[in-house]
Design a protein around this motif. Structure first.
Motif, PDB file in Angstrom:
ATOM      1  N   UNK A  65       5.575  31.345  64.647  1.00 39.57           N
ATOM      2  CA  UNK A  65       6.517  30.325  65.119  1.00 39.57           C
ATOM      3  C   UNK A  65       5.846  29.318  66.040  1.00 39.57           C
ATOM      4  N   UNK A  66       4.875  29.758  66.844  1.00 40.51           N
ATOM      5  CA  UNK A  66       4.185  28.819  67.736  1.00 40.51           C
ATOM      6  C   UNK A  66       3.567  27.669  66.950  1.00 40.51           C
ATOM      7  N   UNK A  67       2.792  28.003  65.933  1.00 42.59           N
ATOM      8  CA  UNK A  67       2.161  26.967  65.124  1.00 42.59           C
ATOM      9  C   UNK A  67       3.167  26.150  64.340  1.00 42.59           C
ATOM     10  N   UNK A  68       4.185  26.817  63.820  1.00 44.90           N
ATOM     11  CA  UNK A  68       5.196  26.122  63.021  1.00 44.90           C
ATOM     12  C   UNK A  68       5.993  25.137  63.869  1.00 44.90           C
ATOM     13  N   UNK A  99      -0.710  21.626  57.312  1.00 42.25           N
ATOM     14  CA  UNK A  99      -0.168  22.938  56.945  1.00 42.25           C
ATOM     15  C   UNK A  99      -1.263  23.851  56.405  1.00 42.25           C
ATOM     16  N   UNK A 100      -2.149  23.298  55.603  1.00 40.82           N
ATOM     17  CA  UNK A 100      -3.254  24.106  55.072  1.00 40.82           C
ATOM     18  C   UNK A 100      -4.128  24.614  56.208  1.00 40.82           C
ATOM     19  N   UNK A 101      -4.425  23.751  57.168  1.00 41.05           N
ATOM     20  CA  UNK A 101      -5.214  24.170  58.335  1.00 41.05           C
ATOM     21  C   UNK A 101      -4.475  25.240  59.143  1.00 41.05           C
ATOM     22  N   UNK A 102      -3.177  25.069  59.307  1.00 43.22           N
ATOM     23  CA  UNK A 102      -2.385  26.049  60.060  1.00 43.22           C
ATOM     24  C   UNK A 102      -2.493  27.429  59.417  1.00 43.22           C
ATOM     25  N   UNK A 107      -5.754  32.943  59.052  1.00 44.15           N
ATOM     26  CA  UNK A 107      -5.477  33.527  57.743  1.00 44.15           C
ATOM     27  C   UNK A 107      -5.012  34.974  57.829  1.00 44.15           C
ATOM     28  N   UNK A 108      -5.587  35.761  58.722  1.00 46.38           N
ATOM     29  CA  UNK A 108      -5.167  37.164  58.803  1.00 46.38           C
ATOM     30  C   UNK A 108      -3.738  37.273  59.316  1.00 46.38           C
ATOM     31  N   UNK A 170     -14.954  29.335  52.494  1.00 45.91           N
ATOM     32  CA  UNK A 170     -14.772  28.109  51.725  1.00 45.91           C
ATOM     33  C   UNK A 170     -13.518  27.343  52.140  1.00 45.91           C
ATOM     34  N   UNK A 171     -13.274  27.285  53.452  1.00 45.71           N
ATOM     35  CA  UNK A 171     -12.083  26.586  53.941  1.00 45.71           C
ATOM     36  C   UNK A 171     -12.117  25.103  53.585  1.00 45.71           C
TER      37      UNK A 171
END
Length: 196
Positions: A65-68, A99-102, A107-108, A170-171
């Motif tokens: 939620x913090x990132x969102x 969003x992709x970066x978030x 990722x985990x 491969x980000x």
């Protein structure tokens, strides 16, 4: 909705818990981030975790939620092109990049969160993203079914390819692939990746 003001020690504990959870997830993966290990790493009693977050799902939701929330604020009131004021196509590219970066940067956390039963507020964020994407698509490409195409654009970020690429280092390839996908929908030619 604003939260009541936290006591200083409660705020410190909350921050320590969130940082310990992020660290465990990043270094050892989702399975390692148990409530017992998080409590030990944060230097708090396990009961503090349960009192504060309810359960592991609640704790992971808090991190997601913090990132969102930050991204939602940037989309609604931040500077362009992510925020208002840029053409719809530019805003759509900026949104998918953010969003992709978030997702990729944590990722985990993303993988662990997706494996949990849905949090009661999960749908609130998903509905916001869907509406935002569809509105930009309607403006940029009124000939498309914006709701369906928007859902199709967003769906891969919750799929298996994203963690595979990020874990393989491969980000950048992932980010460029998402840009190419969005540009293809916007009828914009893909740009060659820049030499690093």
């Amino acid at each position: 909705m604003d939260r009541p003001k936290e006591r200083a020690d409660a705020a410190r504990n909350r921050q320590a818990i969130l940082e310990a959870t992020r660290k465990l997830l990043a270094e050892e993966g989702a399975d390692a981030a148990t409530m017992e290990r998080i409590a030990a790493a944060a230097g708090v009693a396990k009961g503090t975790l349960f009192h504060r977050f309810g359960n592991r799902a609640g704790l992971l939701y808090e991190l997601i939620a913090e990132g969102a929330v930050n991204l939602r604020e940037a989309v609604t009131s931040g500077p362009p092109p992510l925020g208002p004021g840029a053409p719809a196509g530019e805003r759509l590219l900026a949104y998918f990049d953010a969003m992709t970066r978030l997702v990729a940067d944590d990722i985990e956390l993303s993988v662990a969160y997706q494996a949990l039963p849905p949090h009661p507020r999960r749908e609130e964020f998903h509905a916001f993203w869907a509406a935002h994407i569809a509105a930009l698509l309607r403006e940029a490409r009124p000939d498309l079914d914006a709701d369906v195409v928007g859902g199709l654009l967003l769906a891969p970020l919750g799929g298996e390819l994203v963690p595979y690429l990020v874990r393989a280092g491969q980000k950048d390839r992932l980010l460029e692939g998402v840009r190419q996908l969005v540009r293809s929908v916007l009828n914009q030619p893909a740009r060659a990746p820049s030499a690093s």
